[in-house]
Motif scaffolding. Structure first.
Motif, PDB file in Angstrom:
ATOM      1  N   TRP A  54      44.713  32.352  37.621  1.00  0.00           N
ATOM      2  CA  TRP A  54      46.132  31.664  37.796  1.00  0.00           C
ATOM      3  C   TRP A  54      47.014  32.810  37.655  1.00  0.00           C
ATOM      4  O   TRP A  54      47.052  33.789  37.047  1.00  0.00           O
ATOM      5  CB  TRP A  54      46.250  30.801  36.569  1.00  0.00           C
ATOM      6  CG  TRP A  54      45.391  29.476  36.507  1.00  0.00           C
ATOM      7  CD1 TRP A  54      44.611  29.107  35.621  1.00  0.00           C
ATOM      8  CD2 TRP A  54      45.564  28.595  37.523  1.00  0.00           C
ATOM      9  NE1 TRP A  54      44.086  27.876  35.914  1.00  0.00           N
ATOM     10  CE2 TRP A  54      44.694  27.552  37.401  1.00  0.00           C
ATOM     11  CE3 TRP A  54      46.307  28.449  38.977  1.00  0.00           C
ATOM     12  CZ2 TRP A  54      44.520  26.345  38.004  1.00  0.00           C
ATOM     13  CZ3 TRP A  54      45.969  27.340  39.487  1.00  0.00           C
ATOM     14  CH2 TRP A  54      45.205  26.465  39.197  1.00  0.00           C
ATOM     15  N   SER A  55      48.381  32.645  38.507  1.00  0.00           N
ATOM     16  CA  SER A  55      49.369  33.419  38.367  1.00  0.00           C
ATOM     17  C   SER A  55      50.266  32.827  37.122  1.00  0.00           C
ATOM     18  O   SER A  55      49.932  32.042  36.579  1.00  0.00           O
ATOM     19  CB  SER A  55      50.158  33.211  39.646  1.00  0.00           C
ATOM     20  OG  SER A  55      51.404  33.631  39.494  1.00  0.00           O
ATOM     21  N   ALA A  56      50.980  33.931  36.576  1.00  0.00           N
ATOM     22  CA  ALA A  56      51.844  33.832  35.629  1.00  0.00           C
ATOM     23  C   ALA A  56      53.090  32.670  35.621  1.00  0.00           C
ATOM     24  O   ALA A  56      53.494  32.219  34.781  1.00  0.00           O
ATOM     25  CB  ALA A  56      52.616  35.210  35.119  1.00  0.00           C
TER      26      ALA A  56
ATOM     27  N   SER B 283      49.221  25.017  41.304  1.00  0.00           N
ATOM     28  CA  SER B 283      50.107  26.434  41.085  1.00  0.00           C
ATOM     29  C   SER B 283      49.333  27.698  41.856  1.00  0.00           C
ATOM     30  O   SER B 283      48.428  27.522  42.578  1.00  0.00           O
ATOM     31  CB  SER B 283      49.907  26.507  39.449  1.00  0.00           C
ATOM     32  OG  SER B 283      50.872  25.711  38.786  1.00  0.00           O
ATOM     33  N   SER B 284      50.294  28.622  42.016  1.00  0.00           N
ATOM     34  CA  SER B 284      49.498  29.826  42.562  1.00  0.00           C
ATOM     35  C   SER B 284      48.486  30.572  41.778  1.00  0.00           C
ATOM     36  O   SER B 284      48.431  30.411  40.659  1.00  0.00           O
ATOM     37  CB  SER B 284      50.981  30.864  42.618  1.00  0.00           C
ATOM     38  OG  SER B 284      52.047  30.521  43.100  1.00  0.00           O
ATOM     39  N   ASN B 285      47.665  30.926  42.534  1.00  0.00           N
ATOM     40  CA  ASN B 285      46.288  31.588  42.111  1.00  0.00           C
ATOM     41  C   ASN B 285      46.128  32.874  42.822  1.00  0.00           C
ATOM     42  O   ASN B 285      46.281  32.823  44.100  1.00  0.00           O
ATOM     43  CB  ASN B 285      45.448  30.722  41.580  1.00  0.00           C
ATOM     44  CG  ASN B 285      44.609  30.021  42.933  1.00  0.00           C
ATOM     45  OD1 ASN B 285      45.427  29.173  43.241  1.00  0.00           O
ATOM     46  ND2 ASN B 285      43.561  30.575  43.098  1.00  0.00           N
ATOM     47  N   LEU B 286      45.290  33.889  42.052  1.00  0.00           N
ATOM     48  CA  LEU B 286      44.625  34.937  43.051  1.00  0.00           C
ATOM     49  C   LEU B 286      43.141  34.563  43.355  1.00  0.00           C
ATOM     50  O   LEU B 286      42.544  33.881  42.347  1.00  0.00           O
ATOM     51  CB  LEU B 286      44.668  36.055  42.273  1.00  0.00           C
ATOM     52  CG  LEU B 286      43.785  37.302  42.537  1.00  0.00           C
ATOM     53  CD1 LEU B 286      44.261  38.037  44.015  1.00  0.00           C
ATOM     54  CD2 LEU B 286      43.861  38.466  41.755  1.00  0.00           C
TER      55      LEU B 286
ATOM     56  N   ALA C 296      44.571  21.477  37.232  1.00  0.00           N
ATOM     57  CA  ALA C 296      43.659  20.706  36.456  1.00  0.00           C
ATOM     58  C   ALA C 296      42.386  21.723  36.608  1.00  0.00           C
ATOM     59  O   ALA C 296      41.423  21.557  35.744  1.00  0.00           O
ATOM     60  CB  ALA C 296      43.450  19.386  36.892  1.00  0.00           C
ATOM     61  N   ASN C 297      42.206  22.411  37.723  1.00  0.00           N
ATOM     62  CA  ASN C 297      40.875  23.248  37.589  1.00  0.00           C
ATOM     63  C   ASN C 297      41.053  24.460  36.492  1.00  0.00           C
ATOM     64  O   ASN C 297      42.056  24.972  36.263  1.00  0.00           O
ATOM     65  CB  ASN C 297      40.741  23.807  39.243  1.00  0.00           C
ATOM     66  CG  ASN C 297      40.555  22.864  40.038  1.00  0.00           C
ATOM     67  OD1 ASN C 297      39.735  21.931  39.952  1.00  0.00           O
ATOM     68  ND2 ASN C 297      40.662  23.040  41.348  1.00  0.00           N
ATOM     69  N   GLY C 298      39.837  24.637  36.102  1.00  0.00           N
ATOM     70  CA  GLY C 298      39.594  25.660  35.045  1.00  0.00           C
ATOM     71  C   GLY C 298      39.343  26.993  35.571  1.00  0.00           C
ATOM     72  O   GLY C 298      38.303  27.526  35.754  1.00  0.00           O
ATOM     73  N   PHE C 299      40.419  27.708  36.198  1.00  0.00           N
ATOM     74  CA  PHE C 299      40.462  29.021  36.345  1.00  0.00           C
ATOM     75  C   PHE C 299      40.564  30.017  35.289  1.00  0.00           C
ATOM     76  O   PHE C 299      41.327  29.810  34.373  1.00  0.00           O
ATOM     77  CB  PHE C 299      41.570  29.504  37.517  1.00  0.00           C
ATOM     78  CG  PHE C 299      41.175  28.540  38.727  1.00  0.00           C
ATOM     79  CD1 PHE C 299      40.374  27.725  39.056  1.00  0.00           C
ATOM     80  CD2 PHE C 299      42.365  28.803  39.814  1.00  0.00           C
ATOM     81  CE1 PHE C 299      40.246  27.257  40.336  1.00  0.00           C
ATOM     82  CE2 PHE C 299      42.191  28.247  41.033  1.00  0.00           C
ATOM     83  CZ  PHE C 299      41.333  27.310  41.256  1.00  0.00           C
TER      84      PHE C 299
ATOM     85  N   ARG D 154      43.871  36.365  33.447  1.00  0.00           N
ATOM     86  CA  ARG D 154      43.640  37.902  33.213  1.00  0.00           C
ATOM     87  C   ARG D 154      45.086  38.547  33.536  1.00  0.00           C
ATOM     88  O   ARG D 154      45.701  37.920  34.150  1.00  0.00           O
ATOM     89  CB  ARG D 154      42.630  38.472  34.161  1.00  0.00           C
ATOM     90  CG  ARG D 154      41.215  37.963  33.806  1.00  0.00           C
ATOM     91  CD  ARG D 154      40.676  38.494  32.663  1.00  0.00           C
ATOM     92  NE  ARG D 154      39.357  38.225  32.607  1.00  0.00           N
ATOM     93  CZ  ARG D 154      38.701  36.982  31.938  1.00  0.00           C
ATOM     94  NH1 ARG D 154      39.664  36.233  31.734  1.00  0.00           N
ATOM     95  NH2 ARG D 154      37.509  36.770  32.045  1.00  0.00           N
ATOM     96  N   CYS D 155      45.381  39.514  32.823  1.00  0.00           N
ATOM     97  CA  CYS D 155      46.621  40.047  32.814  1.00  0.00           C
ATOM     98  C   CYS D 155      46.380  41.275  34.184  1.00  0.00           C
ATOM     99  O   CYS D 155      45.455  42.110  33.996  1.00  0.00           O
ATOM    100  CB  CYS D 155      47.124  40.900  31.670  1.00  0.00           C
ATOM    101  SG  CYS D 155      48.408  42.081  31.851  1.00  0.00           S
ATOM    102  N   VAL D 156      46.908  40.836  35.180  1.00  0.00           N
ATOM    103  CA  VAL D 156      46.945  41.530  36.522  1.00  0.00           C
ATOM    104  C   VAL D 156      48.145  42.133  36.871  1.00  0.00           C
ATOM    105  O   VAL D 156      48.976  41.262  37.271  1.00  0.00           O
ATOM    106  CB  VAL D 156      46.040  40.726  37.533  1.00  0.00           C
ATOM    107  CG1 VAL D 156      46.078  41.605  38.794  1.00  0.00           C
ATOM    108  CG2 VAL D 156      44.649  40.205  36.957  1.00  0.00           C
ATOM    109  N   ALA D 157      48.564  43.067  36.654  1.00  0.00           N
ATOM    110  CA  ALA D 157      49.948  43.604  37.039  1.00  0.00           C
ATOM    111  C   ALA D 157      50.299  44.172  38.336  1.00  0.00           C
ATOM    112  O   ALA D 157      49.277  44.854  38.698  1.00  0.00           O
ATOM    113  CB  ALA D 157      50.420  44.995  36.035  1.00  0.00           C
TER     114      ALA D 157
END
Length: 86
Positions: free
Chosen positions: A25-27, A39-42, A58-61, A64-67
Motif C-alpha cells: 500500500w501507498s502511504a 487506493s494506490s499501491n506498488l 479491503a484487500n490485505g496488502f 513497508r516503508c519504501v522511501a
C-alpha cells in the motif's frame, strides 16, 4: 529488498500470488474520485514494477516503508525482489 508476499483476498480470506508478486500500500489514499474505495499501491513481480497501481482497500496488502520508490524506478535503481516461500 521487497518480498513477494502476495496478498489476502478480501472476499475469501485466501492468500493469493504468494511467492510471485509483492503488493504494498501507498502511504496516501487514492485521488481517484470515481473509485474512492480504491487506493494506490506498488505492485512488483519478477518482470514488472508498477508504482501507481490501484486496488480495493479491503484487500490485505503488505505495508513497508519504501522511501522515494518512484524516483529509484525512474533512475533505473530498482531494488531486488525476493521470490520463493517466505
Amino acid at each position: 529488498m521487497l518480498l513477494a508476499a502476495g496478498y489476502r483476498v478480501n472476499s475469501t480470506g485466501v492468500f493469493n500470488v504468494t511467492s510471485t508478486q509483492g503488493l504494498y500500500w501507498s502511504a496516501s489514499q487514492s485521488a481517484n474520485t470515481s473509485n474512492p474505495e480504491r487506493s494506490s499501491n506498488l505492485n512488483i513481480n519478477s518482470g514488472n514494477v508498477n508504482p501507481a497501481n490501484y486496488n480495493p482497500r479491503a484487500n490485505g496488502f503488505s505495508v513497508r516503508c519504501v522511501a522515494a520508490f518512484k524516483e529509484r524506478v525512474a533512475a533505473g535503481n530498482i531494488p531486488a525482489i525476493a521470490t520463493g516461500n517466505t
